[in-house]
Scaffold this active site. Structure first.
Site, mmCIF file in Angstrom:
data_model
loop_
_atom_site.group_PDB
_atom_site.id
_atom_site.type_symbol
_atom_site.label_atom_id
_atom_site.label_comp_id
_atom_site.label_asym_id
_atom_site.label_seq_id
_atom_site.Cartn_x
_atom_site.Cartn_y
_atom_site.Cartn_z
ATOM 1 N N HIS A 222 0.824 -1.199 0.000
ATOM 2 C CA HIS A 222 0.000 0.000 0.000
ATOM 3 C C HIS A 222 0.869 1.265 0.000
ATOM 4 C CE1 HIS A 222 -3.609 2.313 0.760
ATOM 5 N NE2 HIS A 222 -2.945 2.978 1.679
ATOM 6 N N GLU B 275 -1.870 -5.107 -4.341
ATOM 7 C CA GLU B 275 -2.561 -4.690 -3.128
ATOM 8 C C GLU B 275 -3.959 -5.313 -3.068
ATOM 9 O OE1 GLU B 275 -3.501 -0.604 -3.092
ATOM 10 O OE2 GLU B 275 -4.166 -0.625 -1.016
ATOM 11 N N ASN C 204 25.816 -23.976 -4.658
ATOM 12 C CA ASN C 204 26.653 -25.166 -4.679
ATOM 13 C C ASN C 204 26.129 -26.226 -3.733
ATOM 14 O OD1 ASN C 204 28.549 -24.767 -6.627
ATOM 15 N ND2 ASN C 204 29.930 -23.616 -5.294
#
Lengths: 121, 679
Positions: B46, B68, B408
């Protein structure tokens, strides 16, 4: 027969807006500038609905609602008040006095007609 | 204030908010019931929408508006936080990030790229849950006297939702002799299907609630089609409504029932309820953060000034020292106080640049989630020590290496679920990302519970890649460190995230550029831990000042083990290794700094000069210098762009006597020396 709506407001522009809109929608209009004026203009007329502002000189909307509800001819008449969003306490007061509902200012003509149609059948 | 500045504030704020949204979305998956959390996410979106609108950034505002709306439905329980919805929102935060980045760099952003996502979100929105509410409406008998007909209310309800069922009860209507036409005797039960919430329904009744009894309650899915037992009993005339009401009131709470059944004690319940309350408090506190935003330039300026102060202190000290005889003792006392206060100021100013690592750590939650999904591995990321603080600069530079390490671990470390199960490990893998402070250093560790490093495979790979000539004489540590060599990759499959042989060497370079070190701990089938050791701060270090010829150099204390003057008999020359020094029966290669730096020295023989023993990658090296000057705190200054980048110098500093000294980069020197030796 056209139904009659009483509009009570000390603001000329507001009165004009309401009566213009409702006349357009086929209602008869009685205008009054404050509570006292409204009571004076009843004189036995058949009024189907009352739309009243709250803050007015001489007699405000709350007192008008109270007096109307004590008048046997208006015990069951829908009375709608014009309020602003911020007047929460006024709203409650109006409710206790016997108002049927409210319209929040500002409103569009469509909103006004929808409310009137709801109460006046 | 000009618009440019305001826009920068907006960008900063938006970046923070976006991070909040992202973290929140990931968290909501774990605890979908956390109302405060979903509210926080909504508020963040908002805010962005509001402020972007203010700045006339209609694209951003329009896009966040879509987000929103979904969040709003979620926080009103009209939309469940399903995976698809969370995914769409996460994608949106990515786009939003790009939009903000484009804005920050003054580029334009092609809004049409958002269209797909906006459509997706629109579709998701229509998935809003339709709920059923049961409404019991017992109007005030004098409703007519207020000019209201109950039919008006029922009509209004139709605007809120679909009336599935309506039942009027006329059992209160009296006999004709007692009937008062001005009073209302009817009452209604209404079943309403709607996507709105209770408050919206309540609003319909706002004007009639006085004197009326209105009960609105949601009907759960299971009950939708089946009337309540109580209702049925009433309908069939078995019991009175009052009896059902009374019976319902005696229903107990979950906690009470569990206590009675002896499953838990009331202390347990109280403890958990207290915990629940604390949780609520915490999440509330989180939303009121006590920070202040400061321009980084201002902060750096302050740090520079404090740096100057440290230098002045050294000068002062040296002056007192040199002319000490005539000066009063009192001056010394005052100076000590001044120095103490100075140190306090310095420390607190430095702490201003410190940020908790949590902010960076939490970004990895998303990485792990997404990667484990695409790799079909189930992996849990555990984060500890998120409150540990690091210099902002260090934190920024450590992010990319950490991404590599985590990738990794996911790609190479953690085995596929079937393999894990067959090894007797839980199917779900675990990556533990932790941070902690130890002395002047901060450690960041990425620990996985995967297969561990395969020594044989590393050796094979290193031999075939020509990184080493023979495996002979290599310690385990040296073998594992081979993975940090450029061009090394053991992955059989090259995936899109790792296995391209870039990565570990970059990780190491980045960390060394921060004066940090990387360690590996690994055990077959138990997992691998990559431990990163970082200095608390970059700008001020403890240094050993040494002289070579006319020049003064600083060696960071962190890489110094000891310094000594060797006995002539302990200096030897070996065929393979060149010059070495026997330090307590350990042969350590000798690096003549003046040769590496190509400057004249005063003393050429180690037994006349001093050697500083340093360590790098688990190996020790003796650095030959003329003399030791002392140990002091130094402020490292960047040499600037005027100097070409040299591997052996980390930066410059101003010494107490006003002279400029270069700070040596030990890893750089060792690398240069080994290269020179190979040639």
């Amino acid at each position: 027969m056209a139904k009659t709506v009483l509009i009570v407001d000390d603001s000329t522009s507001m009165r004009q807006l309401v009566s213009f809109t409702l006349k357009d929608a086929g209602y008869e209009i009685v205008e009054a500038v404050n509570g006292r004026d409204a009571l004076n203009k009843l004189n036995g007329k058949k009024i189907e609905m009352v739309i009243t502002d709250l803050n007015m000189p001489e007699m405000d909307g709350i007192e008008l609602i109270r007096q109307l509800r004590n008048n046997s001819g208006f015990r069951f008449t829908p009375i709608v008040m014009l309020t602003t969003e911020s007047q929460e306490s006024k709203k409650q007061e109006g409710k206790r006095a016997g108002a049927s509902g409210w319209i929040v200012k500002p409103f569009t003509p469509e909103q006004l007609i929808a409310v009137v149609k709801k109460f006046v059948r | 204030m000009d618009i440019e500045k305001l826009l920068n504030v907006f960008i900063d704020e938006a970046i923070e908010r976006i991070a909040e949204i992202e973290d929140g979305l990931l968290e909501i998956e774990k605890s979908p019931q956390d109302r405060e959390l979903i509210n926080a996410i909504f508020r963040a979106a908002h805010t962005i929408k509001g402020s972007s609108g203010t700045f006339g950034l209609t694209d951003i505002s329009r896009f966040t508006h879509c987000m929103e709306e979904i969040l709003d439905l979620m926080r009103h329980d009209k939309l469940a936080p399903e995976k698809e919805i969370i995914n769409a929102l996460l994608e949106s935060t990515d786009i939003l990030k790009e939009m903000i980045e484009a804005l920050a760099s003054g580029k334009s952003f092609d809004f049409s790229r958002c269209e797909d996502l906006i459509n997706t979100m629109e579709n998701l929105k229509s998935r809003r849950e339709l709920k059923q509410f049961k409404i019991i409406f017992i109007p005030s008998p004098d409703l007519f006297k207020r000019g209201i007909e109950p039919a008006i209310i029922i009509e209004d309800l139709k605007n809120v939702g679909e009336i599935v069922d309506i039942q009027a009860y006329s059992d209160e209507v009296p006999t004709l002799s007692e009937f008062n036409p001005e009073e209302l005797y009817l009452r209604w039960d209404i079943l309403l299907k709607t996507d709105r919430d209770e408050a919206d329904i309540k609003e319909v009744f706002e004007f009639v609630e006085e004197g009326s009894k209105i009960k609105i309650f949601p009907v759960s899915d299971a009950e939708k089609d089946v009337p309540f037992l109580g209702q049925m009993l009433i309908k069939e005339g078995v019991v009175d409504p009052e009896d059902v009401d009374a019976a319902l009131k005696t229903q107990k709470r979950l906690g009470e029932i569990l206590v009675e059944e002896g499953k838990v004690t009331s202390e347990d319940i109280e403890r958990v309820i207290a915990k629940q309350r604390n949780k609520k408090m915490e999440s509330f506190k989180k939303s009121i953060s006590s920070t202040i935003r400061v321009d980084l330039k201002k902060l750096d300026h302050l740090i520079n000034i404090v740096g100057e102060m440290v230098i002045i202190h050294s000068m002062f000290q040296q002056t007192i020292h040199n002319n000490g005889n005539g000066m009063s003792e009192r001056l010394d006392v005052i100076f000590n106080q001044l120095q103490r206060i100075g140190k306090d100021i310095q420390e607190s100013v430095m702490s201003l640049r410190m940020l908790p690592v949590g902010e960076v750590f939490h970004r990895f939650t998303r990485l792990v989630r997404e990667l484990s999904e695409t790799r079909n591995k189930s992996i849990e990321l555990i984060i500890t020590g998120e409150e540990t603080e690091l210099d902002k600069g260090v934190l920024e530079k450590i992010t990319d290496p950490l991404v590599h390490l985590i990738r990794n671990a996911i790609d190479h470390g953690i085995e596929p679920p079937e393999e894990r199960v067959s090894k007797g490990k839980p199917a779900k893998g675990r990556i533990h990302l932790s941070a902690f402070q130890l002395g002047d250093s901060v450690y960041i560790e990425v620990e996985d519970d995967g297969r561990g490093l395969d020594k044989e495979r590393i050796l094979k790979k290193a031999l075939s890649a020509g990184l080493i000539n023979s495996a002979a004489g290599l310690t385990d540590e040296q073998i594992f460190n081979l993975i940090f060599q450029p061009g090394f990759s053991t992955a059989e499959k090259v995936t899109d995230i790792s296995g391209r042989g870039v990565g570990m060497d970059v990780v190491k370079k980045n960390i060394e550029s921060l004066n940090g070190k990387v360690f590996i701990r690994t055990k077959p089938d138990a997992g691998t831990t990559i431990s990163i050791k970082l200095p608390l701060t970059l700008a001020i270090i403890d240094g050993l000042t040494v002289s070579i010829g006319d020049e003064v150099f600083v060696i960071p204390i962190s890489s110094v083990i000891e310094s000594l003057r060797p006995d002539r008999s302990n200096v030897k020359t070996l065929n393979e290794k060149g010059e070495v020094i026997n330090v307590r029966d350990e042969y350590i290669p000798l690096l003549r700094l003046h040769e590496i730096l190509d400057i004249p020295a005063q003393k050429m023989e180690p037994w006349e000069a001093i050697v500083v023993v340093t360590s790098y990658e688990g190996k020790k090296y003796c650095l030959l210098v003329d003399d030791l000057i002392g140990q002091q705190q130094i402020v490292i200054k960047n040499l600037g762009n005027a100097m070409p980048k040299v591997r052996d110098i980390a930066g410059g500093t101003i010494l107490g006597d006003g002279k400029v000294a270069l700070v040596l980069d030990v890893p750089g020197i060792v690398e240069m020396a080994t290269k020179a030796m190979m040639n």
